[in-house]
Motif scaffolding. Structure first.
Motif, mmCIF file in Angstrom:
data_model
loop_
_atom_site.group_PDB
_atom_site.id
_atom_site.type_symbol
_atom_site.label_atom_id
_atom_site.label_comp_id
_atom_site.label_asym_id
_atom_site.label_seq_id
_atom_site.Cartn_x
_atom_site.Cartn_y
_atom_site.Cartn_z
ATOM 1 N N PRO A 36 0.163 5.912 -2.918
ATOM 2 C CA PRO A 36 0.803 5.077 -1.902
ATOM 3 C C PRO A 36 0.141 5.308 -0.552
ATOM 4 O O PRO A 36 -0.201 6.442 -0.196
ATOM 5 C CB PRO A 36 2.257 5.549 -1.917
ATOM 6 N N TYR A 37 -0.039 4.237 0.188
ATOM 7 C CA TYR A 37 -0.748 4.317 1.460
ATOM 8 C C TYR A 37 0.116 3.839 2.627
ATOM 9 O O TYR A 37 0.240 4.519 3.630
ATOM 10 C CB TYR A 37 -2.040 3.503 1.354
ATOM 11 N N ALA A 38 0.695 2.654 2.474
ATOM 12 C CA ALA A 38 1.481 2.078 3.570
ATOM 13 C C ALA A 38 2.494 1.098 2.996
ATOM 14 O O ALA A 38 2.430 0.712 1.832
ATOM 15 C CB ALA A 38 0.556 1.375 4.564
ATOM 16 N N ARG A 63 1.068 9.873 -7.310
ATOM 17 C CA ARG A 63 0.103 9.115 -8.103
ATOM 18 C C ARG A 63 0.819 8.165 -9.047
ATOM 19 O O ARG A 63 1.845 8.521 -9.650
ATOM 20 C CB ARG A 63 -0.784 10.049 -8.938
ATOM 21 N N TYR A 64 0.273 6.950 -9.156
ATOM 22 C CA TYR A 64 0.783 5.917 -10.051
ATOM 23 C C TYR A 64 -0.385 5.451 -10.907
ATOM 24 O O TYR A 64 -1.351 4.899 -10.379
ATOM 25 C CB TYR A 64 1.356 4.746 -9.238
ATOM 26 N N THR A 65 -0.306 5.703 -12.204
ATOM 27 C CA THR A 65 -1.396 5.347 -13.106
ATOM 28 C C THR A 65 -0.937 4.233 -14.042
ATOM 29 O O THR A 65 -0.018 4.436 -14.846
ATOM 30 C CB THR A 65 -1.872 6.560 -13.916
ATOM 31 N N GLU A 121 -7.750 -1.592 -3.198
ATOM 32 C CA GLU A 121 -6.417 -1.743 -2.631
ATOM 33 C C GLU A 121 -5.532 -2.557 -3.568
ATOM 34 O O GLU A 121 -5.933 -3.607 -4.060
ATOM 35 C CB GLU A 121 -6.496 -2.428 -1.265
ATOM 36 N N LEU A 122 -4.332 -2.066 -3.796
ATOM 37 C CA LEU A 122 -3.325 -2.734 -4.611
ATOM 38 C C LEU A 122 -2.119 -3.009 -3.730
ATOM 39 O O LEU A 122 -1.597 -2.104 -3.085
ATOM 40 C CB LEU A 122 -2.920 -1.835 -5.795
ATOM 41 N N ARG A 123 -1.697 -4.261 -3.686
ATOM 42 C CA ARG A 123 -0.497 -4.647 -2.939
ATOM 43 C C ARG A 123 0.557 -5.078 -3.950
ATOM 44 O O ARG A 123 0.311 -5.954 -4.763
ATOM 45 C CB ARG A 123 -0.784 -5.785 -1.972
ATOM 46 N N ILE A 124 1.718 -4.446 -3.888
ATOM 47 C CA ILE A 124 2.826 -4.807 -4.760
ATOM 48 C C ILE A 124 3.988 -5.239 -3.882
ATOM 49 O O ILE A 124 4.425 -4.500 -2.996
ATOM 50 C CB ILE A 124 3.241 -3.638 -5.678
ATOM 51 N N ASP A 136 9.865 -6.304 0.207
ATOM 52 C CA ASP A 136 9.155 -5.071 0.536
ATOM 53 C C ASP A 136 7.793 -5.079 -0.124
ATOM 54 O O ASP A 136 7.661 -5.431 -1.292
ATOM 55 C CB ASP A 136 9.949 -3.854 0.070
ATOM 56 N N ILE A 137 6.773 -4.685 0.631
ATOM 57 C CA ILE A 137 5.403 -4.610 0.139
ATOM 58 C C ILE A 137 4.944 -3.164 0.248
ATOM 59 O O ILE A 137 5.109 -2.530 1.287
ATOM 60 C CB ILE A 137 4.450 -5.502 0.958
ATOM 61 N N VAL A 138 4.376 -2.636 -0.836
ATOM 62 C CA VAL A 138 3.770 -1.306 -0.804
ATOM 63 C C VAL A 138 2.283 -1.482 -1.086
ATOM 64 O O VAL A 138 1.886 -2.213 -1.997
ATOM 65 C CB VAL A 138 4.406 -0.354 -1.836
ATOM 66 N N ILE A 139 1.475 -0.833 -0.265
ATOM 67 C CA ILE A 139 0.025 -0.890 -0.398
ATOM 68 C C ILE A 139 -0.446 0.451 -0.939
ATOM 69 O O ILE A 139 -0.075 1.516 -0.424
ATOM 70 C CB ILE A 139 -0.634 -1.204 0.956
ATOM 71 N N TYR A 140 -1.240 0.389 -2.006
ATOM 72 C CA TYR A 140 -1.769 1.567 -2.662
ATOM 73 C C TYR A 140 -3.282 1.580 -2.538
ATOM 74 O O TYR A 140 -3.911 0.534 -2.476
ATOM 75 C CB TYR A 140 -1.405 1.571 -4.156
#
Length: 143
Positions: A36-38, A63-65, A121-124, A136-140
């Protein structure tokens, strides 16, 4: 004999170079390990997005795999009341699947999620149409 060695070499090279999990090595694939980043919120009605809020260094140890077999393996860290970074869960396995292009489902959640991968970068984004007006958006970041 030289022809036989050449044919065996070519056959061996071709069979070894094919990879059944090639999607896991694709830079624009969700498969792989992320931290997770932001985070931020998005209001689809007004098309407004809040400023980024960055996760703490402790939370960024999480960590998310995403595995191609449908396993999402989660290891999470957070700070306790003494402000120590501690392991909260290790190798927790949750089922997930891609519902359609850009939409995924994660077991134990009450909604689907939009997702977008752009190289590292992954945006969920949670598709939330019942709590409030924002998603809500989480950036990984890829590890």
């Amino acid at each position: 004999m030289k022809k036989l060695l050449l044919i065996l070499s070519i056959t061996l090279f071709v069979s070894c170079s094919s990879d059944d999990d090639s999607n896991e090595n694709n830079d624009n694939s969700i498969y792989g390990t992320w931290k997770p980043y932001a985070s931020q919120s998005y209001n689809p009605e007004t098309d407004e997005t809040t400023e980024l809020t960055y996760f703490t260094d402790c939370a960024q140890n999480s960590r998310y795999t995403f595995k191609s077999n449908g396993d999402l393996i989660i290891t999470s860290y957070s700070r306790n009341v003494d402000n120590e970074c501690i392991l909260r869960s290790e190798n927790e396995v949750i089922d997930w699947r891609i519902v359609s292009e850009g939409v995924l489902y994660i077991e134990d959640s009450d909604s689907d999620f939009y997702y977008q991968v752009n190289e590292n970068e992954l945006r969920i984004e949670e598709i939330d149409d019942y709590n409030d007006d924002t998603n809500d958006i989480v950036i990984y970041k890829r590890i």
